[in-house]
Design an enzyme around this catalytic site. Sequence first.
Site, PDB file in Angstrom:
ATOM      1  N   PHE A 189       0.531  -1.213   0.457  1.00  0.00           N
ATOM      2  CA  PHE A 189       0.151   0.022   0.106  1.00  0.00           C
ATOM      3  C   PHE A 189       0.886   1.110  -0.446  1.00  0.00           C
ATOM      4  O   PHE A 189       1.518   1.318   0.925  1.00  0.00           O
ATOM      5  CB  PHE A 189      -0.849  -0.424   0.932  1.00  0.00           C
ATOM      6  CG  PHE A 189      -2.108  -0.626   1.430  1.00  0.00           C
ATOM      7  CD1 PHE A 189      -3.303  -0.074   0.516  1.00  0.00           C
ATOM      8  CD2 PHE A 189      -2.171  -2.284   1.393  1.00  0.00           C
ATOM      9  CE1 PHE A 189      -4.713  -1.038   0.774  1.00  0.00           C
ATOM     10  CE2 PHE A 189      -3.546  -3.108   1.523  1.00  0.00           C
ATOM     11  CZ  PHE A 189      -4.178  -2.547   1.178  1.00  0.00           C
ATOM     12  N   ASP A 190       0.306   2.125  -0.823  1.00  0.00           N
ATOM     13  CA  ASP A 190       1.235   3.229  -0.876  1.00  0.00           C
ATOM     14  C   ASP A 190       0.168   3.818   0.675  1.00  0.00           C
ATOM     15  O   ASP A 190      -0.898   4.071   1.155  1.00  0.00           O
ATOM     16  CB  ASP A 190       0.557   4.455  -2.091  1.00  0.00           C
ATOM     17  CG  ASP A 190       1.146   5.654  -2.140  1.00  0.00           C
ATOM     18  OD1 ASP A 190       2.194   5.811  -1.591  1.00  0.00           O
ATOM     19  OD2 ASP A 190       0.128   6.499  -2.093  1.00  0.00           O
TER      20      ASP A 190
END
Length: 209
Positions: free
Chosen positions: A4-5
């Site tokens: 995940f960013d």
Amino acid sequence: MLFFDLDGTLIDSQVGITRCITHAFEQMQHPAPPAATLRSWIGPSLRTSFGPVFNDAAKVEQAVALYCERFDTHGWNEHAVFDGIEDVVRALKARGHRLAVVTAKNEPHARRIVEHLPFGDCFEDVIGATADGLRSSKPQLVAEALSRLSVQPAQCWMIGDRRMDIEGARHHGLRSIGVLWGFGGADELQAAGAGTLAEAPAALLTLLP
């Protein structure tokens, strides 16, 4: 494994980031770009954004240091969690997915933020940029994540809101999901080659196995 960013994917960090950028410009007595331009600075590394403005390596490093100075005291906590993302992250973890954060944000700053998120314990690791900027591009960050977590690209997905997230995924052969609640938008993500787009956090539950 799901990467995940952070900014624009898990948290809305626009206030903290833009205030810290503006602080750096003010301290250097240089006019700050307009708000619409600063929004586009959320995602790329700071040196990538400050570079063309100052066109001087020493001034770029000074601007980065001033940004970090304010971020250390105020900016790291000036964010909001996107509605619905906590439940989605917890549900994906409950399905048995391994989760990590892969962000161009300075790694100590990113770790501090994730540790304070109510669902921060869902993430196995936080991979971020080095303070000197030598590891800052998304391909470099994804490479570090694959190495650190001992996973193969075919096992992984990159989930993020900017073209850099998709480019990092494509560079290594990861599958990708572009999210539309952040700072990039559908046109940018599709142009970068996003595998698919998610309109809202809940959509991740149907797009991911």
